[in-house]
Design an enzyme around this catalytic site. Structure first.
Site, PDB file in Angstrom:
ATOM      1  N   HIS A   1       6.505  -1.799   3.317  1.00  0.00           N
ATOM      2  CA  HIS A   1       6.262  -3.180   3.724  1.00  0.00           C
ATOM      3  C   HIS A   1       5.375  -3.883   2.713  1.00  0.00           C
ATOM      4  CE1 HIS A   1       3.126  -0.722   5.659  1.00  0.00           C
ATOM      5  NE2 HIS A   1       2.344  -1.793   5.682  1.00  0.00           N
TER       6      HIS A   1
ATOM      7  N   GLY B   1      -4.468   2.612   2.315  1.00  0.00           N
ATOM      8  CA  GLY B   1      -4.480   1.852   3.557  1.00  0.00           C
ATOM      9  C   GLY B   1      -3.136   1.745   4.237  1.00  0.00           C
ATOM     10  N   GLN B   2      -2.133   2.478   3.760  1.00  0.00           N
ATOM     11  CA  GLN B   2      -0.840   2.439   4.434  1.00  0.00           C
ATOM     12  C   GLN B   2      -0.958   3.156   5.771  1.00  0.00           C
ATOM     13  OE1 GLN B   2       2.486   4.254   2.341  1.00  0.00           O
ATOM     14  NE2 GLN B   2       3.978   3.335   3.734  1.00  0.00           N
TER      15      GLN B   2
ATOM     16  N   ASN C   1       0.854  -1.188   0.000  1.00  0.00           N
ATOM     17  CA  ASN C   1       0.000   0.000   0.000  1.00  0.00           C
ATOM     18  C   ASN C   1       0.890   1.238   0.000  1.00  0.00           C
ATOM     19  OD1 ASN C   1      -2.390  -1.588   0.311  1.00  0.00           O
ATOM     20  ND2 ASN C   1      -1.878  -1.829   2.459  1.00  0.00           N
TER      21      ASN C   1
END
Length: 114
Positions: A100, A93-94, A87
């Site tokens: 990651h 939605g991060q 994301n």
């Protein structure tokens, strides 16, 4: 980054269920799994998002995907299939601003996601 949750995990200051670690990459189980297998794979180097990957990071990103393949095999999802999600930014939605990759598997995935 002194206030980065994932940097704290890399440094061993924040507890995590680590499933893989080497000189460049750390992988750990997500604390709110969305699938039977839900592992986060992060670089030790603090990179905010995919928008901040430098050309010099090419080998590191390749290494991350080698770890993804290894973990998919080790966790029994390589044959049935899995998803790798990254994301970038709040609308995607991060929620932790350290690059990651989510390795998700162990159940049928739907499309489109989200």
């Amino acid at each position: 980054m002194t206030d980065c949750l994932f940097c704290g995990i890399v440094e061993g200051k924040v507890p995590a269920n680590v499933v893989y670690r080497d000189d460049a990459v750390v992988a750990f189980k997500d604390i709110t799994p969305r699938a039977p297998v839900h592992i986060l794979i992060i670089p030790r180097k603090h990179i905010v998002s995919v928008l901040d990957i430098d050309p010099d990071d090419g080998a590191l990103i390749g290494q991350i995907f080698q770890v993804v393949a290894r973990l998919a095999r080790e966790h029994g999802i390589a044959e049935s299939g899995f998803r790798v999600v990254v994301n970038a930014g709040p609308d995607a939605g991060q929620s932790v601003f350290h690059l990651h990759y989510h390795l998700l598997g162990g159940r049928q995935m739907s499309w489109p996601p989200g």
